[in-house]
Design an enzyme around this catalytic site. Structure first.
Site, PDB file in Angstrom:
ATOM      1  N   LYS A 186      -6.655 -14.639   9.745  1.00  0.00           N
ATOM      2  CA  LYS A 186      -7.692 -15.333  10.500  1.00  0.00           C
ATOM      3  C   LYS A 186      -8.168 -16.569   9.740  1.00  0.00           C
ATOM      4  O   LYS A 186      -8.279 -17.661  10.324  1.00  0.00           O
ATOM      5  CB  LYS A 186      -8.869 -14.398  10.766  1.00  0.00           C
ATOM      6  CG  LYS A 186      -9.958 -15.033  11.628  1.00  0.00           C
ATOM      7  CD  LYS A 186     -11.135 -14.100  11.819  1.00  0.00           C
ATOM      8  CE  LYS A 186     -11.995 -14.035  10.583  1.00  0.00           C
ATOM      9  NZ  LYS A 186     -13.253 -13.287  10.790  1.00  0.00           N
ATOM     10  N   ASP A 209     -11.681 -13.828  15.977  1.00  0.00           N
ATOM     11  CA  ASP A 209     -12.774 -13.082  15.352  1.00  0.00           C
ATOM     12  C   ASP A 209     -13.409 -12.177  16.407  1.00  0.00           C
ATOM     13  O   ASP A 209     -12.874 -12.012  17.507  1.00  0.00           O
ATOM     14  CB  ASP A 209     -13.789 -14.037  14.734  1.00  0.00           C
ATOM     15  CG  ASP A 209     -14.569 -14.827  15.780  1.00  0.00           C
ATOM     16  OD1 ASP A 209     -14.192 -14.781  16.977  1.00  0.00           O
ATOM     17  OD2 ASP A 209     -15.554 -15.483  15.410  1.00  0.00           O
TER      18      ASP A 209
END
Length: 219
Positions: free
Chosen positions: A124, A142
Site C-alpha cells: 500500500k 486502505d
C-alpha cells in the site's frame, strides 16, 4: 459487499469524480520523494493531520536519507512521538534511510519491488508513492477505499488485494491515475464508516449501498 457495478455505472461515477475534482491531491505533506516515503510509512494507524503536524519540523531539518541518519533515531523519536507506534516507526525510518544510502545512492527507487524492500514499506505504501510522486496508476487500498469499493459496488472485493484488482480491471483507464485519490477522499469525507453523508454524495443515484442516509452534513 455490493455486487460489481456495470461498466456504464462505473464510468458515470468516475466522470462525476473527475468533474468535481479534476486534480485530486493527497493530504500528506512532503517536499520530495524521500519525505513522501517517510510520511506514508508514518501514516500507518495514524491520521494524515497528525502525521503532518509531526513531520513539518522534522522535514525542515531532515529531508534526505543522510540528514535523517545524522539526526539519529532518538532525534526522529523527538519529532514523531505524538504518532502511534512512534518507536518502531523511528527505527524503520532510520533503517530505510540507511538502505537508501547504501543500496540506492540516496535516491528513492521507482519500482514497487524496490520500494517494498524498505523497512516499514508495504504494498500500500509503495503504491501511494508510485501514484503521488511518479503519477503511476497504482491503487493503494486502505480502509476508506475498501469500504467505498464494497459499499458502492464500484470495485468490490473480499480483501484489499481483490479491491485493488477490481479498480485496475473495472475503472476505465483514463481515470486510473486519480482513482486512488478520488476514492480515498470520498471515503474520508462523504462515505464515512459510521455515518455516511449520502445526502451530499455526488454518486448517490449510482451507488448500490442499501442503507443510504439522508444526512447532508459532510463536516
Amino acid at each position: 459487499m455490493s455486487p460489481q457495478a456495470d461498466y456504464a455505472t462505473v464510468r458515470a461515477a468516475f466522470e462525476r469524480f473527475a468533474d468535481h475534482e479534476p486534480e485530486p491531491k493527497g493530504e500528506l505533506e512532503h517536499v520530495n520523494a524521500y519525505t513522501l516515503v517517510v510520511a506514508v510509512a508514518l501514516s500507518a494507524q495514524a491520521t494524515d493531520v497528525g502525521v503532518n503536524k509531526a513531520t513539518r519540523a522534522l522535514f525542515a531539518i531532515a529531508d534526505t536519507p543522510q540528514k535523517m541518519l545524522d539526526l539519529g533515531e532518538e532525534g526522529v523519536i523527538e519529532h514523531i512521538k505524538t504518532i502511534g507506534l512512534y518507536r518502531n516507526k523511528a527505527k524503520n525510518v532510520i533503517k530505510l534511510s540507511q538502505i537508501l544510502v547504501d543500496q540506492f545512492g540516496g535516491q528513492v527507487p521507482s519500482s514497487r519491488a524496490a520500494l517494498q524492500s524498505l523497512p516499514g514499506v508495504g504494498r500500500k505504501t509503495a503504491n501511494v508513492v508510485l501514484s503521488m510522486w511518479w503519477g503511476h496508476p497504482a491503487q493503494a487500498v486502505d480502509t476508506h477505499i475498501f469500504r467505498v469499493g464494497n459499499r458502492t459496488g464500484l470495485c468490490p472485493g473480499r480483501d484489499v488485494d481483490a479491491v485493488e484488482r477490481a479498480i485496475e480491471d473495472q475503472v476505465p483507464v483514463e481515470f486510473q491515475r486519480h482513482a486512488h485519490h478520488w476514492l480515498i477522499l470520498h471515503g474520508r469525507y462523504i462515505c464515512k464508516a459510521r455515518k455516511p453523508v449520502c445526502g451530499v454524495c455526488i454518486i448517490r443515484d449510482l451507488c448500490a449501498f442499501p442503507d443510504k442516509t439522508d444526512s447532508g452534513k459532510a463536516a
